[in-house]
Write an enzyme that holds these catalytic residues in place. Sequence first.
Site, PDB file in Angstrom:
ATOM      1  N   SER A 102       0.855  -1.187   0.000  1.00  0.00           N
ATOM      2  CA  SER A 102       0.000   0.000   0.000  1.00  0.00           C
ATOM      3  C   SER A 102       0.891   1.236   0.000  1.00  0.00           C
ATOM      4  O   SER A 102       1.649   1.462   0.950  1.00  0.00           O
ATOM      5  CB  SER A 102      -0.888   0.021   1.244  1.00  0.00           C
ATOM      6  OG  SER A 102      -1.413   1.319   1.420  1.00  0.00           O
TER       7      SER A 102
ATOM      8  N   HIS B  65      -1.425  -1.244  -4.138  1.00  0.00           N
ATOM      9  CA  HIS B  65      -2.677  -0.827  -3.503  1.00  0.00           C
ATOM     10  C   HIS B  65      -2.679   0.698  -3.326  1.00  0.00           C
ATOM     11  O   HIS B  65      -1.729   1.264  -2.787  1.00  0.00           O
ATOM     12  CB  HIS B  65      -2.768  -1.525  -2.142  1.00  0.00           C
ATOM     13  CG  HIS B  65      -4.055  -1.374  -1.412  1.00  0.00           C
ATOM     14  ND1 HIS B  65      -5.178  -2.106  -1.710  1.00  0.00           N
ATOM     15  CD2 HIS B  65      -4.400  -0.580  -0.358  1.00  0.00           C
ATOM     16  CE1 HIS B  65      -6.163  -1.791  -0.874  1.00  0.00           C
ATOM     17  NE2 HIS B  65      -5.714  -0.854  -0.047  1.00  0.00           N
TER      18      HIS B  65
ATOM     19  N   ASP C 285      -4.865   3.776  -1.746  1.00  0.00           N
ATOM     20  CA  ASP C 285      -5.933   4.094  -0.798  1.00  0.00           C
ATOM     21  C   ASP C 285      -6.473   5.490  -1.044  1.00  0.00           C
ATOM     22  O   ASP C 285      -5.807   6.484  -0.740  1.00  0.00           O
ATOM     23  CB  ASP C 285      -5.392   4.011   0.636  1.00  0.00           C
ATOM     24  CG  ASP C 285      -5.174   2.573   1.081  1.00  0.00           C
ATOM     25  OD1 ASP C 285      -6.138   1.788   1.017  1.00  0.00           O
ATOM     26  OD2 ASP C 285      -4.042   2.239   1.485  1.00  0.00           O
TER      27      ASP C 285
ATOM     28  N   MET D 115      -8.958   8.269   0.058  1.00  0.00           N
ATOM     29  CA  MET D 115      -9.762   8.659   1.231  1.00  0.00           C
ATOM     30  C   MET D 115     -10.264  10.080   1.059  1.00  0.00           C
ATOM     31  O   MET D 115      -9.535  10.939   0.547  1.00  0.00           O
ATOM     32  CB  MET D 115      -8.896   8.588   2.494  1.00  0.00           C
ATOM     33  CG  MET D 115      -8.229   7.250   2.725  1.00  0.00           C
ATOM     34  SD  MET D 115      -7.401   7.209   4.326  1.00  0.00           S
ATOM     35  CE  MET D 115      -6.488   5.656   4.168  1.00  0.00           C
TER      36      MET D 115
ATOM     37  N   HIS E 182      -8.594   1.227  -3.634  1.00  0.00           N
ATOM     38  CA  HIS E 182      -9.497   1.048  -2.500  1.00  0.00           C
ATOM     39  C   HIS E 182     -10.149   2.398  -2.211  1.00  0.00           C
ATOM     40  O   HIS E 182      -9.481   3.322  -1.754  1.00  0.00           O
ATOM     41  CB  HIS E 182      -8.651   0.539  -1.313  1.00  0.00           C
ATOM     42  CG  HIS E 182      -9.396   0.347  -0.044  1.00  0.00           C
ATOM     43  ND1 HIS E 182      -8.747   0.092   1.156  1.00  0.00           N
ATOM     44  CD2 HIS E 182     -10.727   0.360   0.241  1.00  0.00           C
ATOM     45  CE1 HIS E 182      -9.646  -0.045   2.107  1.00  0.00           C
ATOM     46  NE2 HIS E 182     -10.848   0.113   1.589  1.00  0.00           N
TER      47      HIS E 182
ATOM     48  N   MET F  34     -12.200   4.660  -0.111  1.00  0.00           N
ATOM     49  CA  MET F  34     -12.788   4.928   1.203  1.00  0.00           C
ATOM     50  C   MET F  34     -13.450   6.299   1.130  1.00  0.00           C
ATOM     51  O   MET F  34     -12.974   7.290   1.701  1.00  0.00           O
ATOM     52  CB  MET F  34     -11.704   4.869   2.280  1.00  0.00           C
ATOM     53  CG  MET F  34     -11.272   3.443   2.573  1.00  0.00           C
ATOM     54  SD  MET F  34      -9.655   3.348   3.324  1.00  0.00           S
ATOM     55  CE  MET F  34      -8.654   3.418   1.852  1.00  0.00           C
TER      56      MET F  34
ATOM     57  N   MET G 140     -11.571  -5.781   5.988  1.00  0.00           N
ATOM     58  CA  MET G 140     -10.715  -4.844   6.720  1.00  0.00           C
ATOM     59  C   MET G 140     -10.350  -5.461   8.069  1.00  0.00           C
ATOM     60  O   MET G 140     -11.227  -5.874   8.831  1.00  0.00           O
ATOM     61  CB  MET G 140     -11.444  -3.510   6.960  1.00  0.00           C
ATOM     62  CG  MET G 140     -11.672  -2.644   5.737  1.00  0.00           C
ATOM     63  SD  MET G 140     -10.186  -2.201   4.798  1.00  0.00           S
ATOM     64  CE  MET G 140      -9.136  -1.437   6.026  1.00  0.00           C
TER      65      MET G 140
ATOM     66  N   ASP H 192      -6.736  -6.365   4.664  1.00  0.00           N
ATOM     67  CA  ASP H 192      -6.091  -5.046   4.645  1.00  0.00           C
ATOM     68  C   ASP H 192      -6.092  -4.446   6.042  1.00  0.00           C
ATOM     69  O   ASP H 192      -7.154  -4.233   6.626  1.00  0.00           O
ATOM     70  CB  ASP H 192      -6.870  -4.146   3.669  1.00  0.00           C
ATOM     71  CG  ASP H 192      -6.247  -2.771   3.485  1.00  0.00           C
ATOM     72  OD1 ASP H 192      -5.140  -2.519   3.995  1.00  0.00           O
ATOM     73  OD2 ASP H 192      -6.891  -1.945   2.801  1.00  0.00           O
TER      74      ASP H 192
HETATM   75  C1  DX5 Z   1      -6.143   1.591   5.870  1.00  0.00           C
HETATM   76  C2  DX5 Z   1      -5.823   1.307   4.440  1.00  0.00           C
HETATM   77  C3  DX5 Z   1      -4.727   0.352   4.282  1.00  0.00           C
HETATM   78  C4  DX5 Z   1      -3.415   0.782   4.856  1.00  0.00           C
HETATM   79  C5  DX5 Z   1      -2.796  -0.449   5.441  1.00  0.00           C
HETATM   80  O1  DX5 Z   1      -7.233   2.373   5.937  1.00  0.00           O
HETATM   81  O2  DX5 Z   1      -6.953   0.804   3.761  1.00  0.00           O
HETATM   82  O3  DX5 Z   1      -4.577  -0.076   2.944  1.00  0.00           O
HETATM   83  O4  DX5 Z   1      -2.530   1.351   3.931  1.00  0.00           O
HETATM   84  O5  DX5 Z   1      -1.681  -0.073   6.132  1.00  0.00           O
HETATM   85  P1  DX5 Z   1      -0.956  -1.052   7.171  1.00  0.00           P
HETATM   86  O6  DX5 Z   1      -0.513  -2.245   6.422  1.00  0.00           O
HETATM   87  O7  DX5 Z   1       0.180  -0.194   7.646  1.00  0.00           O
HETATM   88  O8  DX5 Z   1      -1.939  -1.369   8.260  1.00  0.00           O
HETATM   89 ZN    ZN Z   2      -6.566  -0.096   1.753  1.00  0.00          ZN
END
Ligand code: DX5
Ligand code: ZN
Length: 221
Positions: free
Chosen positions: A8, A33, A35, A37, A66, A68, A137, A175
């Site tokens: 990620s 990956h 993320d 947000m 992903h 969010m 998650m 994740d």
């Molecule tokens: C959290 C994200 C993850 C995050 C995971 O909200 O969706 O993808 O990057 O990070 P680690 O592996 O550090 O928990």
């Molecule tokens: Zn993620």
Amino acid sequence: MTIRIVPSILSADFAKLGDEIAMCEAGGADWIHIDVMDGCFVPNLTFGRKVIETVRRLTKLPLDVHLMVVQPEKYFDDFATAGANGLTIHAEASPHLQRQLVRIRELGCRPGVALNPSTPLSAVSEVVPDLGLLLIMTVNPGFGGQEFIPYAVDKVRRARLLLDEFQSAAVIEADGGINRETIAEVWRAGADTFVAGNAIFSAPDPRGEISALRELCVVSV
Ligand code: DX5
Ligand code: ZN
């Protein structure tokens, strides 16, 4: 036996993103990956189309995006055009999950649904035939480097049973808090795809960490 290790980039050093992506490739990462947000669905803001496009130019690896965000459908076309290979939306933010999964597939991307730790598996039980990926998650989404929630392992186990019941070939991705201590248990429970941010990018040898994580699954079969 499929095991995907998916760094990620939330935990990457953006001052040298090109090097970080090259390191992931050299280490044998399967996907990257990303993320997204929005500061509304989760209490953090990250990136959007521009970063997906940038990463697309840096690698041929599949981009696992992903979302969010609330109203994720607003971004499907843009992100698909930017080079996403998979779009994963949260069940909690998607009242019309079936329509949205179909739309993602129409755009040529793998359609995924993510479930927060408190969301029951039944949130996807009616749409299994449209699922290309189920993301469990194992932390509450929003930040990298959080602690793994141990009881989420049982949800992964039940997710595998649910997909098997439908003879679904969907990916099960975990994740959050995936590291050397947690990965094998989640693999044995039935996940095949592992997102890791902090574990990889904060490791003394990030490149080697990708194979170390994979190896922990291989030996625990
Ligand atoms: C959290 C994200 C993850 C995050 C995971 O909200 O969706 O993808 O990057 O990070 P680690 O592996 O550090 O928990
Ligand atoms: Zn993620």
